[in-house]
Design a protein around this motif. Structure first.
Motif, PDB file in Angstrom:
ATOM      1  N   ASP A 111       0.815  -1.202   0.000  1.00 12.47           N
ATOM      2  CA  ASP A 111       0.000   0.000   0.000  1.00 12.47           C
ATOM      3  C   ASP A 111       0.857   1.263   0.000  1.00 12.47           C
ATOM      4  OD1 ASP A 111      -2.229  -1.566  -0.002  1.00 12.47           O
ATOM      5  OD2 ASP A 111      -2.511  -1.483   2.177  1.00 12.47           O
ATOM      6  N   HIS A 112       2.044   1.153   0.635  1.00  5.83           N
ATOM      7  CA  HIS A 112       2.884   2.331   0.747  1.00  5.83           C
ATOM      8  C   HIS A 112       3.750   2.536  -0.484  1.00  5.83           C
ATOM      9  CE1 HIS A 112       5.356  -1.036   2.051  1.00  5.83           C
ATOM     10  NE2 HIS A 112       6.371  -0.354   1.523  1.00  5.83           N
ATOM     11  N   ALA A 113       3.659   1.610  -1.472  1.00  2.00           N
ATOM     12  CA  ALA A 113       4.581   1.689  -2.599  1.00  2.00           C
ATOM     13  C   ALA A 113       4.319   2.912  -3.463  1.00  2.00           C
ATOM     14  CB  ALA A 113       4.463   0.430  -3.460  1.00  2.00           C
ATOM     15  N   GLY A 114       3.056   3.292  -3.602  1.00  3.59           N
ATOM     16  CA  GLY A 114       2.720   4.454  -4.423  1.00  3.59           C
ATOM     17  C   GLY A 114       2.951   4.192  -5.884  1.00  3.59           C
ATOM     18  N   GLY A 115       3.223   5.204  -6.667  1.00  2.00           N
ATOM     19  CA  GLY A 115       3.493   5.024  -8.088  1.00  2.00           C
ATOM     20  C   GLY A 115       3.734   6.364  -8.735  1.00  2.00           C
ATOM     21  N   PRO A 116       4.024   6.338 -10.015  1.00  2.00           N
ATOM     22  CA  PRO A 116       4.266   7.603 -10.712  1.00  2.00           C
ATOM     23  C   PRO A 116       3.032   8.481 -10.680  1.00  2.00           C
ATOM     24  CG  PRO A 116       4.908   5.693 -12.036  1.00  2.00           C
ATOM     25  CD  PRO A 116       4.127   5.186 -10.890  1.00  2.00           C
TER      26      PRO A 116
ATOM     27  N   GLN B  50       9.049   1.592  -6.697  1.00  2.00           N
ATOM     28  CA  GLN B  50       8.078   0.919  -5.829  1.00  2.00           C
ATOM     29  C   GLN B  50       8.725  -0.332  -5.211  1.00  2.00           C
ATOM     30  OE1 GLN B  50       7.398   1.749  -9.068  1.00  2.00           O
ATOM     31  NE2 GLN B  50       6.247   3.608  -8.577  1.00  2.00           N
ATOM     32  N   GLY B  51       8.662  -0.430  -3.899  1.00  2.00           N
ATOM     33  CA  GLY B  51       9.291  -1.552  -3.208  1.00  2.00           C
ATOM     34  C   GLY B  51      10.790  -1.415  -3.091  1.00  2.00           C
ATOM     35  N   SER B  52      11.310  -0.194  -3.126  1.00  7.15           N
ATOM     36  CA  SER B  52      12.759   0.015  -3.100  1.00  7.15           C
ATOM     37  C   SER B  52      13.413  -0.464  -1.808  1.00  7.15           C
ATOM     38  CB  SER B  52      13.083   1.497  -3.323  1.00  7.15           C
ATOM     39  OG  SER B  52      12.459   2.312  -2.332  1.00  7.15           O
ATOM     40  N   GLU B  53      12.611  -0.675  -0.771  1.00  5.79           N
ATOM     41  CA  GLU B  53      13.193  -1.214   0.470  1.00  5.79           C
ATOM     42  C   GLU B  53      13.730  -2.626   0.280  1.00  5.79           C
ATOM     43  OE1 GLU B  53       8.669  -1.925   0.889  1.00  5.79           O
ATOM     44  OE2 GLU B  53      10.049  -0.500  -0.063  1.00  5.79           O
TER      45      GLU B  53
ATOM     46  N   ASP C 127      25.394 -13.726  -5.673  1.00  4.35           N
ATOM     47  CA  ASP C 127      25.876 -12.797  -4.651  1.00  4.35           C
ATOM     48  C   ASP C 127      24.950 -11.610  -4.416  1.00  4.35           C
ATOM     49  OD1 ASP C 127      28.213 -14.312  -4.208  1.00  4.35           O
ATOM     50  OD2 ASP C 127      29.241 -13.306  -5.866  1.00  4.35           O
ATOM     51  N   GLY C 128      23.826 -11.551  -5.116  1.00 10.01           N
ATOM     52  CA  GLY C 128      22.873 -10.462  -4.925  1.00 10.01           C
ATOM     53  C   GLY C 128      23.352  -9.170  -5.567  1.00 10.01           C
ATOM     54  N   GLY C 129      22.928  -8.045  -5.002  1.00  8.20           N
ATOM     55  CA  GLY C 129      23.262  -6.727  -5.535  1.00  8.20           C
ATOM     56  C   GLY C 129      22.161  -5.737  -5.223  1.00  8.20           C
ATOM     57  N   THR C 130      22.184  -4.606  -5.918  1.00 14.59           N
ATOM     58  CA  THR C 130      21.178  -3.560  -5.712  1.00 14.59           C
ATOM     59  C   THR C 130      20.545  -3.191  -7.048  1.00 14.59           C
ATOM     60  OG1 THR C 130      22.426  -2.648  -3.843  1.00 14.59           O
ATOM     61  CG2 THR C 130      20.761  -1.229  -4.843  1.00 14.59           C
ATOM     62  N   VAL C 131      19.225  -3.250  -7.107  1.00  9.02           N
ATOM     63  CA  VAL C 131      18.495  -2.876  -8.320  1.00  9.02           C
ATOM     64  C   VAL C 131      18.579  -1.371  -8.506  1.00  9.02           C
ATOM     65  CG1 VAL C 131      16.247  -2.797  -9.445  1.00  9.02           C
ATOM     66  CG2 VAL C 131      16.917  -4.826  -8.144  1.00  9.02           C
ATOM     67  N   GLU C 132      18.984  -0.955  -9.714  1.00  2.00           N
ATOM     68  CA  GLU C 132      19.092   0.464 -10.021  1.00  2.00           C
ATOM     69  C   GLU C 132      17.990   0.930 -10.975  1.00  2.00           C
ATOM     70  OE1 GLU C 132      22.532   2.248 -12.373  1.00  2.00           O
ATOM     71  OE2 GLU C 132      23.059   2.812 -10.309  1.00  2.00           O
ATOM     72  N   ASP C 133      17.615   0.063 -11.922  1.00  2.00           N
ATOM     73  CA  ASP C 133      16.601   0.426 -12.899  1.00  2.00           C
ATOM     74  C   ASP C 133      15.979  -0.841 -13.455  1.00  2.00           C
ATOM     75  OD1 ASP C 133      15.022   2.024 -14.489  1.00  2.00           O
ATOM     76  OD2 ASP C 133      16.547   2.357 -16.037  1.00  2.00           O
ATOM     77  N   ALA C 134      14.750  -0.730 -13.961  1.00  4.08           N
ATOM     78  CA  ALA C 134      14.084  -1.881 -14.564  1.00  4.08           C
ATOM     79  C   ALA C 134      12.917  -1.399 -15.421  1.00  4.08           C
ATOM     80  CB  ALA C 134      13.576  -2.844 -13.491  1.00  4.08           C
ATOM     81  N   PHE C 135      12.595  -2.181 -16.443  1.00  4.44           N
ATOM     82  CA  PHE C 135      11.435  -1.875 -17.262  1.00  4.44           C
ATOM     83  C   PHE C 135      10.973  -3.140 -17.970  1.00  4.44           C
ATOM     84  CE2 PHE C 135      14.941  -1.342 -20.236  1.00  4.44           C
ATOM     85  CZ  PHE C 135      14.477  -1.965 -21.385  1.00  4.44           C
ATOM     86  N   VAL C 136       9.740  -3.088 -18.471  1.00  2.00           N
ATOM     87  CA  VAL C 136       9.182  -4.178 -19.253  1.00  2.00           C
ATOM     88  C   VAL C 136       8.307  -3.599 -20.351  1.00  2.00           C
ATOM     89  CG1 VAL C 136       7.264  -4.444 -17.614  1.00  2.00           C
ATOM     90  CG2 VAL C 136       7.820  -6.311 -19.187  1.00  2.00           C
ATOM     91  N   ASP C 137       8.440  -4.085 -21.579  1.00  4.11           N
ATOM     92  CA  ASP C 137       7.584  -3.682 -22.688  1.00  4.11           C
ATOM     93  C   ASP C 137       6.312  -4.518 -22.674  1.00  4.11           C
ATOM     94  OD1 ASP C 137       9.424  -1.820 -23.541  1.00  4.11           O
ATOM     95  OD2 ASP C 137      10.350  -3.144 -25.017  1.00  4.11           O
ATOM     96  N   VAL C 138       5.177  -3.859 -22.823  1.00  7.76           N
ATOM     97  CA  VAL C 138       3.891  -4.557 -22.770  1.00  7.76           C
ATOM     98  C   VAL C 138       2.995  -4.057 -23.899  1.00  7.76           C
ATOM     99  CG1 VAL C 138       4.049  -4.794 -20.259  1.00  7.76           C
ATOM    100  CG2 VAL C 138       2.772  -2.870 -21.243  1.00  7.76           C
ATOM    101  N   THR C 139       1.923  -4.791 -24.115  1.00  2.10           N
ATOM    102  CA  THR C 139       0.839  -4.350 -24.983  1.00  2.10           C
ATOM    103  C   THR C 139      -0.432  -4.349 -24.158  1.00  2.10           C
ATOM    104  OG1 THR C 139       1.883  -5.330 -26.928  1.00  2.10           O
ATOM    105  CG2 THR C 139      -0.457  -4.794 -27.098  1.00  2.10           C
TER     106      THR C 139
END
Length: 333
Positions: free
Chosen positions: A63-68, A90-93, A155-167
């Motif tokens: 609920d706290h994620a919000g959005g653009p 969203q979900g950056s924690e 070893d994991g890591g930190t997400v910096e950016d992501a996207f997905v193309d949709v129709t």
């Protein structure tokens, strides 16, 4: 294991096609060819009760994620219109998963943002803080709503950016990280020693120590890794432990015979240790041969003895003249 150093302390950016992957037609999911790389992707874990990832919200973003803001989401989309859904934090924690010698995993949720369903969902492309870019395609749709995917990286890591193309989809479509965790083998050490229980910090004195082995839930690494045979007290019949499966061990036992006239208190203990693949540092054959000759090639510092956590202990008092067995379960993920 032992506390004497003189004895050798024992232990015990790439380009990928984006417009393929998964199309939903008449309730049938068609999965295309996946990307390659050191990372992996799987559908969401089972057993959550609602088919969603293990955050317990059935795949809905928090609920706290919000959005653009609405003015950044664009106008409502028609079912046949192509567009890109970008991750807005969203979900950056859950974005950072620090998992040395394990897999860092993220649970992504793509929600349509309205009654309009997605006609097509393509690969998820994720860029990490270290510069790695990976694509994942094993989306799973729950009913006619959200799409979910679990992705993992060594070893994991930190997400910096992501996207997905949709129709298709609605104007409020969101890409969210709903949860994350470290996954991988559990590292352990097995100790066989005198007394009904091991020392509180399992750094044995040589007079109390008999044999040890180290490994993890994927394999037995060294069996044994250390021995101090007490020829006048006990006969280690096999000079090693017996594991139910060398590749996926879940149980361990040791056979012995008391040869002294007096009864002996003995224990078999299992400790969970910090992740460390010792086979990259030590030759397995050399260690096992030396250990069977009564040495401790792997030092206590190599297995971080003071950071070990007791998993279980089997113990008893045993008389002479008979063969005995102690056995205990090993930790698994």
């Amino acid at each position: 294991m032992t506390g004497e150093e003189t004895e050798g302390e024992g232990h015990g950016s790439r380009a990928f096609p984006r417009r393929r992957v998964l199309r939903t037609l008449g309730g049938i999911s068609l999965v295309g060819i996946g990307g390659t790389g050191s990372a992996s992707a799987r559908g969401p874990p089972k057993g959550t009760g609602n088919g969603g990832p293990p955050n317990g919200n059935g795949g809905r973003p928090p609920d706290h994620a919000g959005g653009p803001p609405d003015d950044e989401r664009g106008p409502p989309q028609s079912d046949d219109e192509d567009r890109t859904i970008e991750w807005g934090g969203q979900g950056s924690e859950h974005a950072e998963q620090d998992c040395p010698e394990q897999d860092g995993c993220w649970y992504w949720v793509l929600t349509p943002g309205g009654p309009e369903e997605f006609e097509e969902v393509n690969e998820l492309e994720v860029t990490y803080e270290d510069g790695d870019t990976e694509t994942y395609d094993e989306w799973v749709q729950r009913g006619n709503g959200a799409y979910q995917i679990e992705v993992c990286k060594n070893d994991g890591g930190t997400v910096e950016d992501a996207f997905v193309d949709v129709t298709g989809g609605g104007r409020n479509a969101l890409l969210t990280i709903s949860d994350g965790e470290c996954k991988g083998p559990v590292y352990w050490q097995v100790d066989f020693g005198l007394g009904l229980s091991p020392p509180e910090v399992p750094k044995y004195e040589p007079e109390d120590f008999l044999m040890a082995a180290v490994g993890n839930s994927d394999r037995v690494s060294f069996n044994p890794s250390c021995t101090f045979p007490k020829e006048d007290k006990i006969d280690l019949l096999d000079r090693e432990f017996d594991f139910d499966d060398e590749d996926n061990p879940t149980h361990v036992s040791v056979r012995f015979e008391v040869v002294s006239d007096e009864e002996l208190d003995l224990h078999l203990a299992v400790f969970i240790r910090p992740p460390r693949d010792l086979t990259e540092e030590f030759d397995v054959k050399e260690v096992e041969e030396a250990a069977k000759d009564g040495e401790c090639p792997i030092d206590a510092d190599d297995v971080d003895v003071e950071e070990q956590v007791e998993f279980g202990v089997a113990s008893g008092t045993f008389g002479s003249g008979e063969q005995h067995t102690l056995e205990i379960d090993l930790p698994t993920p």
